[in-house]
Design a protein around this motif. Structure first.
Motif, PDB file in Angstrom:
ATOM      1  N   ARG A  91      49.729  50.702  10.137  1.00 18.49           N
ATOM      2  CA  ARG A  91      48.497  50.958   9.378  1.00 18.49           C
ATOM      3  C   ARG A  91      47.428  49.904   9.620  1.00 18.49           C
ATOM      4  N   VAL A  92      47.800  48.750  10.188  1.00 21.68           N
ATOM      5  CA  VAL A  92      46.796  47.710  10.416  1.00 21.68           C
ATOM      6  C   VAL A  92      46.422  47.588  11.894  1.00 21.68           C
ATOM      7  N   ALA A  93      46.903  48.501  12.734  1.00 21.11           N
ATOM      8  CA  ALA A  93      46.545  48.465  14.162  1.00 21.11           C
ATOM      9  C   ALA A  93      45.037  48.606  14.321  1.00 21.11           C
ATOM     10  N   ASP A  94      44.452  47.784  15.187  1.00 20.14           N
ATOM     11  CA  ASP A  94      43.001  47.795  15.369  1.00 20.14           C
ATOM     12  C   ASP A  94      42.686  47.202  16.735  1.00 20.14           C
ATOM     13  N   PRO A  95      41.818  47.842  17.528  1.00 19.66           N
ATOM     14  CA  PRO A  95      41.512  47.309  18.871  1.00 19.66           C
ATOM     15  C   PRO A  95      40.848  45.938  18.830  1.00 19.66           C
ATOM     16  N   ARG A  96      40.273  45.535  17.691  1.00 13.33           N
ATOM     17  CA  ARG A  96      39.639  44.215  17.585  1.00 13.33           C
ATOM     18  C   ARG A  96      40.657  43.103  17.369  1.00 13.33           C
ATOM     19  N   ALA A  97      41.895  43.462  17.006  1.00  9.48           N
ATOM     20  CA  ALA A  97      42.882  42.481  16.556  1.00  9.48           C
ATOM     21  C   ALA A  97      43.581  41.802  17.727  1.00  9.48           C
ATOM     22  N   GLY A  98      43.617  40.471  17.666  1.00  6.95           N
ATOM     23  CA  GLY A  98      44.405  39.707  18.621  1.00  6.95           C
ATOM     24  C   GLY A  98      45.667  39.156  17.994  1.00  6.95           C
TER      25      GLY A  98
END
Length: 397
Positions: A91-98
């Motif tokens: 649910r917290v997957a995001d392309p901005r996330a490193g």
């Protein structure tokens, strides 16, 4: 008037029932209701939830309020059945996330733990905690689930996930979420037949000020409160400080004790109790430390070194945002609010459409809660009593 009060955990067992009927006079306050149930937990601090929000002791009760007594808590979504850390992380997957940080709290040392929850309020409280952590730490996304019922040895009772561009923010956001869930969500734990002692929720909404009663013709004017011994600082802090707490403000060898006023989001007011020349300039950075053990609570950037004492009004938030971005607002000039993103604009339209019957804060999604703060910063909504905001077009004059 007659009111029903819901009971949980040890209070429910002490009373032998889930609810109590109380007889209260018209105009009764939260403190009056608590006095009638204190015998169920002598020596224990209790909090009253009014319409699923923690309420200050001086809040006036009205017929039809939903009341629940909250003993110290030992505590997204509150669910019955096995939790999935993988599902929360997804649910917290995001392309901005490193960076993605996850936490799982599991039963240890005993065959099982039993959890009880004021589920309707706990879910909304966890949603609010998650939304505030997203805003405060610049997270991409965050999520948390807490289980109730029986949790066997080795299974998770709570799972948290946070994603951010970099790992420090992800770790800090996940840590805040789990710490606040344990301290604030109305969830109780029983281990080997005994309810585990928890913590009293630290913050309750401050009651809206009442109009003062007219003074008698011969009554002398009320005395002004004594001025603070030191400066009053409006600051931006990289952590959420407890409203009303006494802290130590430190800059090099200079330090002063101060009282915290939380203004919303990252903005706080530090009301120093003694002179503190190190913070006498805008842009100064000071440390905020806990009094009892000198633990660092956060770093604060001074936005206004000579602030007036004030609360969390929309105008104050707009002004502080302007100061933080380097503007020089003048008393005779309007302050341009920060730009609103698509989520904030959509939420504002929802408030406009709702008119005088807006949704309760507890009914908003985590994304809408983050957008609500943006609307407050921009002065586009006003806070009414009992956890409900309304668009300025329909607010009080």
């Amino acid at each position: 008037m007659k009111v029903s009060v819901r009971l949980f955990a040890g209070l429910r067992e002490a009373a032998g029932r889930d609810e109590l009927e109380l007889e209260l006079p018209d105009g009764a306050r939260v403190a009056d209701a608590l006095a009638q149930v204190q015998h169920l937990a002598p020596g224990t601090s209790l909090v009253l939830a009014v319409n699923r929000e923690y309420a200050a002791r001086d809040v006036v009760l009205v017929e039809g309020d939903e009341l629940a007594v909250v003993p110290p808590v030992s505590g997204g979504e509150v669910v019955e059945g096995e939790l999935s850390l993988d599902a929360v992380a997804a649910r917290v997957a995001d392309p901005r996330a490193g960076a993605v940080v996850t936490f799982s709290g599991v039963t240890r040392d005993v065959d099982f733990l039993d959890y009880e929850a004021y589920a309707e309020m706990a879910g909304a409280k966890i949603d609010a905690i998650v939304a505030e952590a997203i805003e405060r730490h610049g997270l991409c996304r965050a999520a948390a689930d807490h289980r109730f019922g029986r949790v066997p040895l080795g299974e998770a009772s709570v799972v948290v996930a946070a994603s951010a561009p970099h790992r420090p923010e992800a770790f800090a956001g996940a840590r805040e979420i789990i710490d606040r869930i344990k301290a604030e969500a109305p969830i109780w734990k029983r281990e080997e037949g005994a309810w585990v002692e928890g913590t009293v929720p630290a913050e309750a909404p401050v009651a809206a000020p009442e109009s003062p009663a007219p003074a008698a013709p011969d009554a002398p004017p009320a005395a002004d409160p004594p001025p603070a011994a030191g400066p009053v600082l409006d600051v931006s802090v990289d952590a959420r400080l407890e409203h009303g707490a006494r802290v130590l403000v430190v800059s090099g060898s200079d330090e002063a004790v101060a009282r915290v006023g939380w203004l919303g989001g990252r903005f706080h007011q530090l009301r120093c109790e003694e002179p503190f020349p190190a913070a006498a300039r805008r842009g100064a950075v000071v440390e905020v430390r806990r009094l009892r053990d000198d633990e660092l609570l956060g770093e604060a950037t001074v936005l206004d070194p000579d602030a007036a004492r004030h609360g969390p009004t929309n105008d104050a938030l707009v002004r502080l945002v302007a100061l933080e971005r380097g503007d020089e607002p003048r008393p005779d000039a309007s302050i341009a609010p920060p730009p609103l993103d698509a989520e904030a604009q959509a939420l504002e339209q929802r408030y406009r459409d709702a008119g005088t019957q807006p949704p309760r804060d507890a009914e908003l999604s985590p994304d809408e809660r983050a957008a609500l703060f943006a609307l407050r910063e921009a002065g586009r909504v006003v806070l009414l009593e009992r956890g409900r905001h309304v668009h300025v077009d329909f607010g009080p004059a």
